[in-house]
Design a protein around this motif. Structure first.
Motif, PDB file in Angstrom:
ATOM      1  N   THR A 129      16.962  41.054 -12.956  1.00  0.00           N
ATOM      2  CA  THR A 129      17.996  42.049 -13.253  1.00  0.00           C
ATOM      3  C   THR A 129      18.047  43.130 -12.177  1.00  0.00           C
ATOM      4  N   ASN A 130      16.902  43.446 -11.581  1.00  0.00           N
ATOM      5  CA  ASN A 130      16.917  44.374 -10.442  1.00  0.00           C
ATOM      6  C   ASN A 130      17.633  43.762  -9.243  1.00  0.00           C
ATOM      7  N   ALA A 131      17.404  42.460  -9.027  1.00  0.00           N
ATOM      8  CA  ALA A 131      17.964  41.793  -7.844  1.00  0.00           C
ATOM      9  C   ALA A 131      19.485  41.752  -7.867  1.00  0.00           C
ATOM     10  N   PHE A 132      20.093  41.869  -9.048  1.00  0.00           N
ATOM     11  CA  PHE A 132      21.560  41.904  -9.108  1.00  0.00           C
ATOM     12  C   PHE A 132      22.119  43.050  -8.269  1.00  0.00           C
ATOM     13  N   ALA A 133      21.300  44.080  -8.017  1.00  0.00           N
ATOM     14  CA  ALA A 133      21.776  45.246  -7.268  1.00  0.00           C
ATOM     15  C   ALA A 133      22.180  44.901  -5.845  1.00  0.00           C
ATOM     16  N   ILE A 134      21.638  43.827  -5.281  1.00  0.00           N
ATOM     17  CA  ILE A 134      21.957  43.478  -3.888  1.00  0.00           C
ATOM     18  C   ILE A 134      22.579  42.094  -3.780  1.00  0.00           C
ATOM     19  N   ILE A 135      22.917  41.481  -4.900  1.00  0.00           N
ATOM     20  CA  ILE A 135      23.576  40.171  -4.877  1.00  0.00           C
ATOM     21  C   ILE A 135      25.087  40.384  -4.824  1.00  0.00           C
ATOM     22  N   PRO A 136      25.785  39.769  -3.872  1.00  0.00           N
ATOM     23  CA  PRO A 136      27.240  39.955  -3.776  1.00  0.00           C
ATOM     24  C   PRO A 136      27.951  39.638  -5.083  1.00  0.00           C
ATOM     25  N   PHE A 137      28.992  40.383  -5.357  1.00  0.00           N
ATOM     26  CA  PHE A 137      29.863  40.291  -6.529  1.00  0.00           C
ATOM     27  C   PHE A 137      29.224  40.903  -7.783  1.00  0.00           C
ATOM     28  N   PHE A 138      27.925  41.130  -7.787  1.00  0.00           N
ATOM     29  CA  PHE A 138      27.290  41.879  -8.885  1.00  0.00           C
ATOM     30  C   PHE A 138      27.067  43.322  -8.416  1.00  0.00           C
TER      31      PHE A 138
END
Length: 265
Positions: A111-120
């Protein structure tokens, strides 16, 4: 993030942003616009849960003596949490808590990694509700474990009455109560929330800053490029923060469990 940047660049966004901008609209195609029950944040949480369940189910569906890549990766994650968090913090008794710690670590990491995943490009943990809920789960867990291991009276006696002269106990007991039963869940939640919120805001400021400078004056184009370069550099820094905060949250939860199991304060 980039959607917000495009809106700002086109002059369609209100500036400065208000508190209401942090309440995302529903992503459902039906219902009222202010129906907040299923937003992008909610979708990411459900997605993270589904991805983790599928990953571990598929990895261990047909375990091999010589593991496949998926099995090796899943075993490595579990082994890391079991050996470096559960056993190191609690001892051999920590092995029985390793599944929970692994689940907690993987969920926070994803859930933290969503911060740097494109479109999220935003973490659910940048909203205080999700870190608070995770902190409540850990809080209930370590208190329940302590009560079950020692009994209600002995657990609270060990937690609240430190080995100290009797005349200083009236001062120490309120401090111990405040630090053990109030500060711990609050600090768990706020630490994770503050780091993820601050990281998101930094990336947003530098990204939107580049668009704002180009919109304001074409001569500021070189500076806007520098702003976007800083965004890329901060993304790598944010990746380190993402991993570190998942580790810290899990380690602190393990330390609280260890304290609940300890025979003396």
């Amino acid at each position: 993030m980039f959607g917000q940047a495009n809106v700002l660049a086109q002059g369609q966004a209100e500036f400065p942003p208000s508190v209401e901008d942090f309440y995302l609209p529903s992503i459902l195609p039906w219902g009222a616009h202010d129906n907040y029950w299923f937003t992008k944040i909610t979708f990411m949480v459900w997605l993270a849960v589904g991805v983790l369940i599928l990953f571990f189910l598929l990895s261990y569906r047909n375990p091999k003596l010589v593991p496949t890549k998926k099995q090796w990766f899943a075993e490595s994650v579990y082994g890391f949490v079991r050996n470096n968090i559960a056993v190191d913090m609690i001892g051999h008794a920590g092995v029985r808590f390793a599944p929970y710690f692994t689940t907690l670590f993987c969920f926070i990491l994803l859930t933290n990694a969503f911060a740097i995943i494109p479109f999220f490009q935003i973490s659910p943990n940048s909203h205080i509700a999700f870190p608070a809920f995770l902190a409540v789960i850990s809080y209930v867990m370590f208190n329940w474990i302590g009560i079950r291991h020692h009994g209600f009276v002995k657990y609270f006696k060990n937690s609240l009455i430190p080995p100290a002269p009797w005349y200083i106990l009236p001062l120490l007991i309120p401090i111990e109560f405040f630090s053990t039963f109030l500060v711990r869940p609050f600090s768990l939640a706020v630490r994770l929330f503050a780091n993820m919120f601050a990281g998101h805001m930094l990336l947003l400021v530098f990204t939107l800053g580049g668009f704002a400078m180009i919109s304001a004056n074409a001569w500021l184009a070189p500076v806007s490029v520098l702003s976007w370069v800083m965004t890329i550099a901060l993304t790598f820094l944010e990746f380190l923060v993402i991993c570190l905060q998942a580790y810290v949250f899990t380690v602190l939860t393990a330390s609280y469990v260890q304290g609940a199991l300890a025979e003396e304060h």
